[in-house]
Design an enzyme around this catalytic site. Structure first.
Site, PDB file in Angstrom:
ATOM      1  N   GLY A  72       1.434  -4.131   3.721  1.00 20.88           N
ATOM      2  CA  GLY A  72       1.324  -5.562   3.937  1.00 20.88           C
ATOM      3  C   GLY A  72       2.654  -6.209   4.257  1.00 20.88           C
ATOM      4  O   GLY A  72       3.694  -5.843   3.711  1.00 20.88           O
TER       5      GLY A  72
ATOM      6  N   HIS B  28      -9.495   2.668  -2.337  1.00 18.09           N
ATOM      7  CA  HIS B  28      -8.107   2.277  -2.061  1.00 18.09           C
ATOM      8  C   HIS B  28      -7.561   1.311  -3.120  1.00 18.09           C
ATOM      9  O   HIS B  28      -7.447   0.126  -2.874  1.00 18.09           O
ATOM     10  CB  HIS B  28      -8.030   1.644  -0.664  1.00 18.09           C
ATOM     11  CG  HIS B  28      -6.660   1.268  -0.230  1.00 18.09           C
ATOM     12  ND1 HIS B  28      -5.510   1.867  -0.729  1.00 18.09           N
ATOM     13  CD2 HIS B  28      -6.233   0.349   0.681  1.00 18.09           C
ATOM     14  CE1 HIS B  28      -4.454   1.321  -0.139  1.00 18.09           C
ATOM     15  NE2 HIS B  28      -4.860   0.401   0.701  1.00 18.09           N
TER      16      HIS B  28
ATOM     17  N   CYS C 115       0.462   2.150   6.473  1.00 18.18           N
ATOM     18  CA  CYS C 115       0.933   0.803   6.765  1.00 18.18           C
ATOM     19  C   CYS C 115       1.090   0.066   5.438  1.00 18.18           C
ATOM     20  O   CYS C 115       0.590   0.511   4.402  1.00 18.18           O
ATOM     21  CB  CYS C 115      -0.049   0.064   7.661  1.00 18.18           C
ATOM     22  SG  CYS C 115      -1.737  -0.059   6.990  1.00 18.18           S
TER      23      CYS C 115
ATOM     24  N   CYS D 230       0.799  -1.225   0.000  1.00 22.56           N
ATOM     25  CA  CYS D 230       0.000   0.000   0.000  1.00 22.56           C
ATOM     26  C   CYS D 230       0.834   1.279   0.000  1.00 22.56           C
ATOM     27  O   CYS D 230       0.299   2.361  -0.201  1.00 22.56           O
ATOM     28  CB  CYS D 230      -0.954   0.014   1.190  1.00 22.56           C
ATOM     29  SG  CYS D 230      -2.172  -1.318   1.141  1.00 22.56           S
TER      30      CYS D 230
END
Length: 400
Positions: free
Chosen positions: A388, A356, A386, A90
């Site tokens: 993954g 997103h 954040c 992300c």
């Protein structure tokens, strides 16, 4: 000393995955659209771009072949322009912008494109497995590495005591802020409308039909959202051994699966000045940090202090914050742990209400933060998220 400035930004509207305007649109077309218009807005010739750095969480194309290169060609850039794909999940789009900036500062090129995008509709479907194959050693020693993102969010909620009520309230606020921002035209300077062909399947007959559409705004915002409606939604995750109490992550307090792309043109500051360009902002730095994979959502808690320390800044020195809304639970925890004022955080909503597309969000956030930061007259903006696998990324920009 060389500096990298952002001279333009452009993005597609964001479409809902699977049933939205871009459910039949290739990732390369989305990326090409954003890159082409960002370059046009910068007022540079296509052949003057020296490299394209593009972030995506899922490489798309023959054998996953370098999405950046494909998007560059789709944008109309000549074959002489290279492309490098970046995957930090992300954070990919933001890291791509940072990488382009470093190319300018360190390697001496004058013009580069940084951005990111995702076609979730064409990757997470019946023709392709959602999850990558698992390495046996990692599965044994770091099993949380392969957890679903929803499960990691549930762990954060349980481990740090973030209530379902607080998550739903935050999600409602995101929807309200985005609706208000759309009415005021806060996204207009970054979005370039895009024509597409949308696929619709008849639920009764299974027959597919196609129609042409021009998407001009993001599809994700739900201004009719109420707290009562959010409370009525059932949790998505079915409790596993790690979740001791009831699950709390719902479709209402988590980010939306979406399709879209965003790109920015970066230029060496003196080269931009010679052309008479007025930059949106100046790249100042990026920090990344790891955390336990089973609570990947709290990555910003580790990345942001590292970034601020590098630049001898404090939270109070930052005029605007964008913290990706992967899940309401992790935004709330990160906000409170870092001490970010709520009135300066995601002021026009975020991924819960906007959408997103994984690789796009970081790039979208940078462009939006600079435009909004300039409107507010702030000096510094920070974008953070954040990622993954258990990571956080944070980038600092000075508004020009």
């Amino acid at each position: 000393m060389r500096e990298a400035v952002i001279v333009s930004t452009a993005r597609t509207p964001i479409g809902k995955a699977f049933r939205g305007a871009f459910n039949e649109t290739q990732a390369q077309a989305l990326g090409g659209h954003a890159i082409h218009h960002a370059v046009n807005r910068a007022g540079v010739e296509l052949h003057e771009v020296e490299d394209v750095i593009y972030g995506t969480a899922s490489q798309q194309g023959s054998s996953g072949f370098n999405t950046a290169r494909q998007c560059a060609l789709r944008a109309g850039l000549p074959v002489s322009v290279g492309g490098q794909s970046v995957d930090r999940q992300c954070a990919s789009g933001m890291v791509a912008i940072a990488t382009a900036a470093r190319q300018i500062i360190v390697d001496g090129i004058d013009i580069a494109v940084g951005g990111g995008g995702e076609s979730i509709s064409l990757v997470r479907n019946e023709h392709r497995n959602t999850y990558r194959s698992q390495d046996p050693w990692l599965s044994k020693h770091y099993p949380a590495l392969y957890m679903s993102m929803i499960e990691t969010a549930e762990i954060v909620a349980e481990r740090y005591g973030v209530s379902r009520e607080a998550q739903d309230a935050y999600a409602l606020n995101s929807q309200v802020r985005t609706a208000a921002a759309k009415e005021l035209g806060r996204f207009d300077d970054e979005i370039v409308p895009m024509a597409s062909t949308i696929k619709t399947v008849n639920k009764d007959t299974g027959e597919a039909s196609y129609r042409e559409i021009l998407l001009e705004q993001d599809e994700g915002n739900r201004p009719e959202t109420t707290l009562e409606g959010l409370k009525a939604l059932k949790p998505v995750f079915k409790n596993g051994q790690q979740i001791k109490r009831g699950a709390c992550i719902t479709a209402g307090n988590a980010s939306q699966l979406s399709d879209g792309a965003s790109a920015s043109v970066l230029m060496e500051a003196k080269a931009a000045s010679r052309r008479g360009l007025s930059p949106l902002g100046i790249y100042r730095g990026l920090a990344v940090a790891g955390c336990s994979p089973d609570e990947m959502g709290i990555g910003p808690v580790f990345a942001v202090p590292k970034l601020l320390k590098q630049h001898q800044l404090k939270v109070d020195d930052i005029g605007l914050w964008e913290l990706n809304e992967a899940f309401a639970v992790q935004v709330l925890y990160c906000r409170d742990q870092l001490g970010i004022p709520d009135e300066l955080l995601n002021v026009n909503g975020g991924s819960i209400s906007i959408g997103h597309p994984f690789g796009m969000s970081g790039a979208r956030m940078v462009g939006h933060a600079l435009i909004e930061g300039k409107r507010r007259g702030v000096k510094y903006v920070v974008c953070t998220m954040c990622a993954g696998g258990g990571m956080g990324a944070a980038a600092l920009f000075e508004v020009a």
